[in-house]
Write a protein that holds these residues in place. Structure first.
Motif, PDB file in Angstrom:
ATOM      1  N   ALA A  76      12.907  -1.672   5.929  1.00  0.00           N
ATOM      2  CA  ALA A  76      14.125  -2.028   6.667  1.00  0.00           C
ATOM      3  C   ALA A  76      15.245  -1.951   5.635  1.00  0.00           C
ATOM      4  CB  ALA A  76      14.011  -3.438   7.243  1.00  0.00           C
ATOM      5  N   PRO A  77      16.501  -1.945   6.077  1.00  0.00           N
ATOM      6  CA  PRO A  77      17.578  -1.934   5.084  1.00  0.00           C
ATOM      7  C   PRO A  77      17.444  -3.099   4.091  1.00  0.00           C
ATOM      8  CG  PRO A  77      18.450  -1.506   7.276  1.00  0.00           C
ATOM      9  CD  PRO A  77      17.003  -1.887   7.447  1.00  0.00           C
ATOM     10  N   HIS A  78      17.478  -2.791   2.833  1.00  0.00           N
ATOM     11  CA  HIS A  78      17.367  -3.758   1.731  1.00  0.00           C
ATOM     12  C   HIS A  78      15.979  -4.392   1.611  1.00  0.00           C
ATOM     13  CE1 HIS A  78      21.619  -3.456   0.903  1.00  0.00           C
ATOM     14  NE2 HIS A  78      21.867  -3.652   2.181  1.00  0.00           N
ATOM     15  N   LEU A  79      14.963  -3.820   2.284  1.00  0.00           N
ATOM     16  CA  LEU A  79      13.594  -4.341   2.195  1.00  0.00           C
ATOM     17  C   LEU A  79      12.677  -3.226   1.691  1.00  0.00           C
ATOM     18  CD1 LEU A  79      11.768  -6.839   2.751  1.00  0.00           C
ATOM     19  CD2 LEU A  79      11.245  -5.783   4.946  1.00  0.00           C
ATOM     20  N   PRO A  80      12.523  -3.125   0.375  1.00  0.00           N
ATOM     21  CA  PRO A  80      11.676  -2.067  -0.177  1.00  0.00           C
ATOM     22  C   PRO A  80      10.195  -2.334   0.105  1.00  0.00           C
ATOM     23  CG  PRO A  80      12.408  -3.518  -1.927  1.00  0.00           C
ATOM     24  CD  PRO A  80      13.107  -3.960  -0.667  1.00  0.00           C
ATOM     25  N   LEU A  81       9.414  -1.300   0.097  1.00  0.00           N
ATOM     26  CA  LEU A  81       7.972  -1.393   0.327  1.00  0.00           C
ATOM     27  C   LEU A  81       7.319  -2.389  -0.623  1.00  0.00           C
ATOM     28  CD1 LEU A  81       5.313  -0.282   1.589  1.00  0.00           C
ATOM     29  CD2 LEU A  81       5.305   1.383  -0.281  1.00  0.00           C
ATOM     30  N   GLU A  82       7.826  -2.476  -1.821  1.00  0.00           N
ATOM     31  CA  GLU A  82       7.225  -3.361  -2.823  1.00  0.00           C
ATOM     32  C   GLU A  82       7.334  -4.842  -2.449  1.00  0.00           C
ATOM     33  OE1 GLU A  82       8.405   0.419  -4.964  1.00  0.00           O
ATOM     34  OE2 GLU A  82       9.303  -0.846  -3.440  1.00  0.00           O
ATOM     35  N   GLU A  83       8.324  -5.198  -1.639  1.00  0.00           N
ATOM     36  CA  GLU A  83       8.561  -6.616  -1.334  1.00  0.00           C
ATOM     37  C   GLU A  83       7.386  -7.290  -0.614  1.00  0.00           C
ATOM     38  OE1 GLU A  83      10.744 -10.233  -1.431  1.00  0.00           O
ATOM     39  OE2 GLU A  83      10.724  -8.412  -2.626  1.00  0.00           O
ATOM     40  N   MET A 103      10.971   5.197 -14.028  1.00  0.00           N
ATOM     41  CA  MET A 103       9.754   5.806 -13.513  1.00  0.00           C
ATOM     42  C   MET A 103       9.439   5.197 -12.146  1.00  0.00           C
ATOM     43  SD  MET A 103       6.117   5.898 -15.359  1.00  0.00           S
ATOM     44  CE  MET A 103       4.653   6.277 -14.477  1.00  0.00           C
ATOM     45  N   PRO A 104       9.641   5.941 -11.082  1.00  0.00           N
ATOM     46  CA  PRO A 104       9.373   5.423  -9.738  1.00  0.00           C
ATOM     47  C   PRO A 104       7.912   4.986  -9.572  1.00  0.00           C
ATOM     48  CG  PRO A 104      10.582   7.489  -9.628  1.00  0.00           C
ATOM     49  CD  PRO A 104      10.177   7.294 -11.053  1.00  0.00           C
ATOM     50  N   GLY A 105       7.725   3.845  -8.930  1.00  0.00           N
ATOM     51  CA  GLY A 105       6.383   3.342  -8.660  1.00  0.00           C
ATOM     52  C   GLY A 105       5.848   2.386  -9.702  1.00  0.00           C
ATOM     53  N   LEU A 106       6.546   2.230 -10.803  1.00  0.00           N
ATOM     54  CA  LEU A 106       6.050   1.361 -11.870  1.00  0.00           C
ATOM     55  C   LEU A 106       5.976  -0.101 -11.428  1.00  0.00           C
ATOM     56  CD1 LEU A 106       5.008   1.476 -14.741  1.00  0.00           C
ATOM     57  CD2 LEU A 106       7.340   1.121 -15.539  1.00  0.00           C
ATOM     58  N   TYR A 107       6.964  -0.540 -10.662  1.00  0.00           N
ATOM     59  CA  TYR A 107       6.960  -1.925 -10.174  1.00  0.00           C
ATOM     60  C   TYR A 107       5.774  -2.169  -9.243  1.00  0.00           C
ATOM     61  CZ  TYR A 107       8.631  -6.211  -7.899  1.00  0.00           C
ATOM     62  OH  TYR A 107       8.739  -7.480  -7.393  1.00  0.00           O
ATOM     63  N   LEU A 108       5.543  -1.238  -8.316  1.00  0.00           N
ATOM     64  CA  LEU A 108       4.400  -1.367  -7.403  1.00  0.00           C
ATOM     65  C   LEU A 108       3.092  -1.346  -8.174  1.00  0.00           C
ATOM     66  CD1 LEU A 108       3.375  -1.574  -4.502  1.00  0.00           C
ATOM     67  CD2 LEU A 108       3.465   0.930  -4.379  1.00  0.00           C
ATOM     68  N   LEU A 109       2.991  -0.489  -9.157  1.00  0.00           N
ATOM     69  CA  LEU A 109       1.794  -0.432  -9.987  1.00  0.00           C
ATOM     70  C   LEU A 109       1.563  -1.760 -10.710  1.00  0.00           C
ATOM     71  CD1 LEU A 109      -0.559   1.194 -11.207  1.00  0.00           C
ATOM     72  CD2 LEU A 109       1.022   1.934 -12.995  1.00  0.00           C
ATOM     73  N   ALA A 110       2.622  -2.343 -11.239  1.00  0.00           N
ATOM     74  CA  ALA A 110       2.509  -3.626 -11.935  1.00  0.00           C
ATOM     75  C   ALA A 110       2.032  -4.725 -10.980  1.00  0.00           C
ATOM     76  CB  ALA A 110       3.846  -4.014 -12.558  1.00  0.00           C
ATOM     77  N   LEU A 127      12.509   1.813 -10.879  1.00  0.00           N
ATOM     78  CA  LEU A 127      11.105   1.405 -10.832  1.00  0.00           C
ATOM     79  C   LEU A 127      10.544   1.357  -9.417  1.00  0.00           C
ATOM     80  CD1 LEU A 127      11.267  -1.473 -13.454  1.00  0.00           C
ATOM     81  CD2 LEU A 127      10.679   0.926 -13.826  1.00  0.00           C
ATOM     82  N   LEU A 128      11.434   1.324  -8.409  1.00  0.00           N
ATOM     83  CA  LEU A 128      10.999   1.299  -7.016  1.00  0.00           C
ATOM     84  C   LEU A 128      10.666   2.711  -6.556  1.00  0.00           C
ATOM     85  CD1 LEU A 128      13.710  -1.111  -5.531  1.00  0.00           C
ATOM     86  CD2 LEU A 128      11.390  -1.692  -6.256  1.00  0.00           C
ATOM     87  N   ILE A 129       9.730   2.828  -5.595  1.00  0.00           N
ATOM     88  CA  ILE A 129       9.366   4.177  -5.135  1.00  0.00           C
ATOM     89  C   ILE A 129      10.381   4.745  -4.146  1.00  0.00           C
ATOM     90  CG2 ILE A 129       6.917   3.933  -5.591  1.00  0.00           C
ATOM     91  CD1 ILE A 129       6.466   3.436  -2.631  1.00  0.00           C
TER      92      ILE A 129
END
Length: 111
Positions: free
Chosen positions: A72-79, A1-8, A65-67
């Motif tokens: 940047a390459p290998h740097l997701p918004l969640e980081e 489920m995309p976004g679950l990690y950010l939600l957590a 789980l990531l949106i």
């Protein structure tokens, strides 16, 4: 489920903010200093991540789980959101521990 990690992360951020507000640990006493500390700490760790990515030490794994947004390459918004949470959590934990130790010392001095 995309976004679950950010939600957590955001829910955890909210929980720590509630603890902070309830016991008046960092934001109420020094909101500007707290914000500066979280921003500087987050920037430090983002640069750390970017160096790790550039040297091949850090790579983004695939996760449903990531949106899917990469800053940047290998740097997701969640980081950076996680890193901001980590910095805020550290401040709240430090302030809570410091308060407990101060109270413990005060009790032993009055005994």
């Amino acid at each position: 489920m995309p976004g679950l990690y950010l939600l957590a992360i955001l829910l955890s951020f909210g929980g720590i903010a509630a603890i902070d507000a309830r016991w008046r640990l960092v934001v109420r006493d020094a909101p500007i200093r707290t914000a500066i500390t979280v921003v500087v700490g987050t920037l430090f760790f983002v640069v750390w991540d970017l160096v790790g990515i550039a040297t091949g030490v850090f790579v983004k794994g695939d996760s449903p789980l990531l949106i899917g947004v990469e800053l940047a390459p290998h740097l997701p918004l969640e980081e950076p959101v996680f890193l901001a949470f980590l910095c805020y959590l550290a401040l709240v934990a430090w302030a809570a521990a410091e308060r407990m130790l101060r109270r413990r010392r005060a009790r032993t001095e009055h005994s």
